[in-house]
Design a protein around this motif. Structure first.
Motif, short mmCIF file in Angstrom:
data_model
loop_
_atom_site.label_atom_id
_atom_site.label_comp_id
_atom_site.label_asym_id
_atom_site.label_seq_id
_atom_site.Cartn_x
_atom_site.Cartn_y
_atom_site.Cartn_z
N TRP A 138 0.85 -1.17 0.00
CA TRP A 138 0.00 0.00 0.00
C TRP A 138 0.89 1.22 0.00
O TRP A 138 1.78 1.36 0.83
CB TRP A 138 -0.95 0.02 1.20
N HIS A 156 -0.08 8.06 0.79
CA HIS A 156 -0.18 9.31 0.04
C HIS A 156 -0.10 10.50 0.98
O HIS A 156 -0.64 10.44 2.08
CB HIS A 156 -1.50 9.38 -0.72
N GLU A 157 0.54 11.55 0.53
CA GLU A 157 0.42 12.81 1.26
C GLU A 157 -1.01 13.29 1.05
O GLU A 157 -1.54 13.20 -0.06
CB GLU A 157 1.39 13.85 0.65
N ASN A 167 -4.02 15.56 0.14
CA ASN A 167 -4.18 16.78 -0.65
C ASN A 167 -4.82 17.86 0.23
O ASN A 167 -5.16 17.61 1.39
CB ASN A 167 -4.96 16.50 -1.94
N GLN A 204 -8.29 17.04 1.83
CA GLN A 204 -8.16 16.00 2.85
C GLN A 204 -7.51 16.57 4.11
O GLN A 204 -7.92 16.30 5.23
CB GLN A 204 -7.29 14.84 2.33
N THR A 237 -17.12 8.82 -3.97
CA THR A 237 -16.31 7.60 -4.09
C THR A 237 -14.95 7.95 -4.69
O THR A 237 -14.87 8.69 -5.66
CB THR A 237 -16.99 6.57 -5.02
N GLY A 238 -13.90 7.43 -4.07
CA GLY A 238 -12.55 7.71 -4.58
C GLY A 238 -12.00 9.05 -4.14
O GLY A 238 -11.00 9.54 -4.67
N SER A 239 -12.64 9.67 -3.13
CA SER A 239 -12.14 10.97 -2.67
C SER A 239 -11.04 10.81 -1.63
O SER A 239 -10.47 11.80 -1.17
CB SER A 239 -13.30 11.80 -2.10
N GLY A 240 -10.73 9.58 -1.25
CA GLY A 240 -9.63 9.35 -0.32
C GLY A 240 -10.04 9.47 1.15
O GLY A 240 -9.30 9.99 1.97
N LYS A 241 -11.20 8.93 1.48
CA LYS A 241 -11.67 8.99 2.86
C LYS A 241 -10.75 8.18 3.79
O LYS A 241 -10.45 8.61 4.89
CB LYS A 241 -13.11 8.46 2.96
N THR A 242 -10.32 7.02 3.31
CA THR A 242 -9.49 6.16 4.17
C THR A 242 -8.22 6.88 4.61
O THR A 242 -7.81 6.78 5.77
CB THR A 242 -9.15 4.85 3.45
N ARG A 273 -3.97 -1.74 4.58
CA ARG A 273 -3.70 -0.30 4.60
C ARG A 273 -3.35 0.17 6.00
O ARG A 273 -2.46 0.99 6.20
CB ARG A 273 -4.93 0.48 4.09
N VAL A 332 -9.69 12.13 -5.68
CA VAL A 332 -8.29 12.54 -5.57
C VAL A 332 -7.71 12.78 -6.96
O VAL A 332 -8.12 12.16 -7.93
CB VAL A 332 -7.42 11.50 -4.83
N GLU A 333 -6.79 13.68 -7.03
CA GLU A 333 -6.14 14.08 -8.28
C GLU A 333 -7.15 14.47 -9.35
O GLU A 333 -6.93 14.29 -10.53
CB GLU A 333 -5.21 12.95 -8.77
N ASP A 365 -11.38 -1.32 -4.17
CA ASP A 365 -10.59 -0.41 -4.99
C ASP A 365 -9.81 -1.22 -6.03
O ASP A 365 -8.73 -1.73 -5.75
CB ASP A 365 -9.62 0.36 -4.06
N ARG A 378 -11.38 4.11 -11.22
CA ARG A 378 -10.64 4.60 -10.06
C ARG A 378 -9.15 4.74 -10.35
O ARG A 378 -8.43 5.37 -9.60
CB ARG A 378 -10.86 3.67 -8.86
P1 ADP Z 1 -12.73 6.35 -0.80
O1 ADP Z 1 -12.69 5.49 0.43
O2 ADP Z 1 -13.08 7.77 -0.51
O3 ADP Z 1 -13.52 5.76 -1.93
P2 ADP Z 1 -9.95 5.70 -0.93
O4 ADP Z 1 -9.51 6.15 0.41
O5 ADP Z 1 -10.10 4.25 -1.19
O6 ADP Z 1 -11.25 6.46 -1.36
O7 ADP Z 1 -8.93 6.32 -1.99
C1 ADP Z 1 -9.10 6.13 -3.38
C2 ADP Z 1 -7.76 5.98 -4.04
O8 ADP Z 1 -7.05 7.23 -4.03
C3 ADP Z 1 -6.86 5.00 -3.36
O9 ADP Z 1 -6.21 4.23 -4.33
C4 ADP Z 1 -5.91 5.85 -2.57
O10 ADP Z 1 -4.66 5.23 -2.40
C5 ADP Z 1 -5.77 7.06 -3.45
N1 ADP Z 1 -5.46 8.29 -2.71
C6 ADP Z 1 -5.95 8.67 -1.51
N2 ADP Z 1 -5.49 9.88 -1.15
C7 ADP Z 1 -4.66 10.28 -2.14
C8 ADP Z 1 -3.87 11.46 -2.37
N3 ADP Z 1 -3.85 12.46 -1.49
N4 ADP Z 1 -3.16 11.51 -3.50
C9 ADP Z 1 -3.19 10.50 -4.39
N5 ADP Z 1 -3.91 9.38 -4.25
C10 ADP Z 1 -4.64 9.26 -3.14
#
Ligand code: ADP
Ligand code: ZN
Ligand code: ZN
Length: 743
Positions: free
Chosen positions: A202, A205-206, A208, A211, A236-241, A274, A391-392, A559, A599
């Motif tokens: 895993w 990520h820094e 953003n 976040q 979805t895919g906003s990097g909540k984890t 993770r 993210v991104e 993911d 994703r």
């Molecule tokens: P969510 O739970 O919101 O759907 P995830 O936490 O699974 O999203 O993150 C989605 C993807 O984006 C993952 O592959 C994660 O590693 C990646 N990710 C999370 N934060 C960042 C970041 N700041 N920059 C780049 N990639 C990121």
């Protein structure tokens, strides 16, 4: 006044409560959950116990009932807290105190502890060499003992297991040398570590900017001692984890512990990996797939402070951490957080209560917050935190709605629409992966027209009618009935009936249509084995299949960056469930499913097949527009006074004798009418969704009131009334507050 008291709460004795008298001077100080000192047994040994109930009259000879000696002073913080939580659950969800205690203290039997033994050489190198030479010089000397000595001469301490298993040395040989004084055997307790064998990569990520802002908001509050509930609404895919990890890191640094709730066992692995990468050994997992020994050990490790992050579904909420600082609930909207066993608690509300008792904070996250939570966030009960973009700046997948009525009209009777077939073909050519999702929720019973999409609904309740075996359609809210129609009442088509398709049929269709394409199937059948989920998910992640076909378990939170196409085969299935949550459930499921595509770096495409392309849950999911869905759904719910704008109590009456069951239901209705004012709306008694199971009849009464406490009051009166009226008539009465699933 008399109190029922249980002693020794960690073991199976939970079933037995002892009655004690409450002395006058303690009357105002004790309540359910209080920890008290009582004289016990013939010697009147002083022990502690918990009060689990009160009664006005004694159950035994009064002369034999002893008085409570006093309140317990020595705090047993963690167990006190969980017992208090159990008392809260009993009050809010019904059932007995024992049932509540068994839920919060799930380990009933002490499991065998794992002991690890080591063998250490007691001789110095020189004398060991002498002993060894002497020993080997003997005729017919034991080869096993020779191996033992030489192993110990190499590494002074070797584990018992390595000696007996790998070197095949019998225990008696080791014990002989122990007696001779050559070596020492030491034993120490060790714990089963279920996550240990999971490995994976895993990338950290820094955060953003968005976040960071969300995490900082939490951290600032935490540092000044603010403890509260937050709703993290992130697409979805906003990097909540990644945000959870940052918050957790902060709480761990304060020396406190964290519980992370996830909705699905199949998510354990990816979540664990993770978290392990970030926090290492302090992370553990807890779920029903673990052996009883493994589960027992996780609770022990939590109590001792060996671990400080526990990941698991609903029941992980009761991890006995001594200083819980944060509860994270991922995918907080998920139905699996509601227990279907007594007490029928909702883990979200229960977690908020546990957090309050522990002075912890609570963070709930979702891309599709439940109506309950979003309403609370709007009222300010929860603080709303937002991650509005992926993210991104990756785009959300592009969704297309396919009208299945048109397909039928143009002669395509396959479960795959022509558009979906086209997209699949292209996706296969590009070497990208596809997921096909069949929504099996609410599959039971509803009848719809395949030609015009009409669903047979109750004229009074706006929920779909259920088809019963006797060819009658029944409303489970008001009892309305009509015969099963032979042709569609709206368009006259004879293509009317229930929808039947399983993952297996779909796999066959795909194999036939696309020969050579590799398919994988994930459903209740293929995931029975302990690592069933993981094997399939790994195979798909490693590119061993082009298509993954599955039920809801493939859409929750996974993911897979390689997936660029998601086909949703029958979006409206869950729309027609027989309760008021059909729209919400459909919206959530479609949005989550759509969130699986695109994703990675390549953009995603989603095909939503449906018989009801105009339905607002389907349309707003396709537009990935939560707020417009929320607005529409809120209007409907408040108009109908359905939760979260009111509270609902479902009372289920079951019994083998139909007359007795009906009588009991009628008696309860009368009791309720007597005990409640006009603010409570009463529906029923009527047949439950499944009116009879294994010869047990099931009737339901629904109550609705804005005020939850009024419903609790009615439940308490019913429980008291049941005690007074004839028990032993073979009927059983159960409660379900704000039921989540059709019944
Ligand atoms: P969510 O739970 O919101 O759907 P995830 O936490 O699974 O999203 O993150 C989605 C993807 O984006 C993952 O592959 C994660 O590693 C990646 N990710 C999370 N934060 C960042 C970041 N700041 N920059 C780049 N990639 C990121
Ligand atoms: Zn029709
Ligand atoms: Zn009705």
């Amino acid at each position: 006044m008399y109190a029922d008291i249980i002693i020794d709460i960690s073991h199976e004795k939970l079933d037995k409560a002892f009655q004690y008298a409450v002395p006058e001077e303690l009357k105002d100080q004790v309540e359910i959950g209080s920890r008290v000192v009582i004289p016990f047994g013939s010697g009147n040994r002083r022990i502690t116990g918990y009060i689990v109930g009160f009664s006005e009259s004694p159950d035994w000879d009064v002369a034999k009932i002893k008085p409570i000696a006093g309140l317990a002073k020595d705090a047993n913080a963690i167990e006190d807290e969980l017992v208090t939580l159990a008392a809260w659950m009993k009050k809010h969800y019904g059932g007995t105190m024992n049932q509540a205690l068994k839920t919060v203290l799930p380990i009933k039997k002490k499991e065998a502890v794992l002991v690890k033994k080591d063998v250490t050489l007691l001789l110095d190198d020189k004398s060991a060499a002498d002993v060894f030479a002497d020993f080997c010089a003997r005729k017919n000397h034991s080869k096993a003992k020779e191996r033992l000595l030489s192993a110990l001469m190499e590494d002074h301490t070797v584990s018992w297991e390595a000696l007996t298993k790998r070197l095949n040395i019998p225990a008696t040989a080791i014990r002989d040398f122990e007696k001779a004084g050559y070596l020492r055997v030491t034993a120490h307790r060790t714990f089963r570590k279920p996550g240990e064998k999971m490995e994976g990569n895993w990338v950290r990520h820094e955060l953003n900017e968005t976040q960071r802002a969300v995490a900082d908001r939490f951290i600032k509050d935490y540092d000044v001692g603010i403890r509260k509930s937050y709703l993290l609404y992130g697409v979805t895919g906003s990097g909540k984890t990644e945000v959870y990890l940052e918050m957790i890191d902060h709480v761990l640094k304060k020396g406190r512990q964290v519980i992370v709730l996830i909705p699905e066992i199949s998510l354990t692995y990816q979540t664990y990996v993770r978290f392990y990468r970030r926090f290492g050994d302090v992370v553990s997992i807890m779920n029903s797939r673990l052996s009883p020994g493994e589960r027992f050990d996780q609770f022990e490790r939590a109590k001792k402070g060996d671990i400080s992050v526990m990941i698991g579904p609903r029941s992980a909420l009761f991890t006995p951490f001594p200083d819980l600082g944060l509860i994270v609930m991922d995918e907080e909207h998920d139905d699996s957080y509601k227990s279907e066993q007594v007490p029928r608690y909702h883990a979200r509300e229960t977690a908020v209560e546990r957090a309050r008792l522990s002075r912890a904070s609570m963070v709930m996250g979702s891309a599709t917050p439940s109506m309950e939570s979003f309403v609370r966030a709007k009222k300010g009960e929860y603080e709303l935190l937002r991650l509005p973009e992926r993210v991104e700046k990756r785009p959300l997948a592009d969704c297309e709605i396919i009208d299945l009525r048109e397909e039928l009209r143009s002669g395509n009777r396959s479960i795959l629409s022509l558009r979906l077939q086209q997209e699949m073909e292209e996706n296969f050519k590009k070497g990208q992966q596809t997921m096909l999702f069949i929504n099996r929720r609410g599959l039971m019973g509803f009848v719809s027209c395949r030609s015009c999409g009409e669903v047979i609904k109750c004229p009074h309740c706006d929920v779909s009618l259920s088809l019963h075996k006797n060819h009658r359609m029944v409303c489970h809210y008001c009892g309305f009935e009509m015969p099963e129609p032979k042709v569609c009442p709206s368009c006259g088509s004879k293509y009317i009936g229930g929808f039947k398709a399983g993952t297996q049929q779909i796999e066959e269709v795909v194999n036939k249509r696309f020969p050579g394409i590799r398919t994988l199937r994930m459903d209740a059948d293929t995931t029975k084995a302990k690592d069933g989920h993981q094997t399939i998910l790994n195979a798909f992640a490693n590119g061993e299949a082009d298509v993954l076909i599955g039920t809801q378990m493939i859409v929750k939170g996974h993911d897979f960056p390689g997936v660029t196409l998601m086909g949703i085969l029958a979006a409206d299935m869950s729309l027609n469930s027989r309760d008021h949550r059909g729209g919400e459930r459909t919206f959530q499921m479609l949005t989550q499913a759509a969130g699986r595509a695109g994703r990675g770096n390549a953009a995603g495409k989603v095909i939503i097949q449906t018989y009801q392309p105009d339905n607002y849950a389907v349309c707003s999911a396709a537009a990935q527009d939560y707020e417009s869905f929320f607005a529409r759904e809120s209007r409907y719910r408040s108009l109908m006074s359905y939760p979260p704008f009111s509270n609902m109590l479902m009372i289920m009456i079951t019994g083998e004798n139909l007359n007795k069951t009906e009588e009991r239901a009628a008696y309860l209705k009368e009791l309720i009418q007597k005990e409640s004012d006009s603010s409570t709306r009463i529906l029923g008694p009527t047949d439950a969704g499944i009116a009879k199971i294994k010869d047990v009849y099931r009737k339901v009464i629904y109550l609705r009131n804005e005020d939850y406490d009024i419903l609790i009051g009615i439940k308490d009166k019913i429980e008291a009334g049941l005690l007074r009226s004839t028990a032993g008539d073979g009927t059983y009465v159960g409660f379900d507050f704000n039921p989540m699933n059709g019944i």
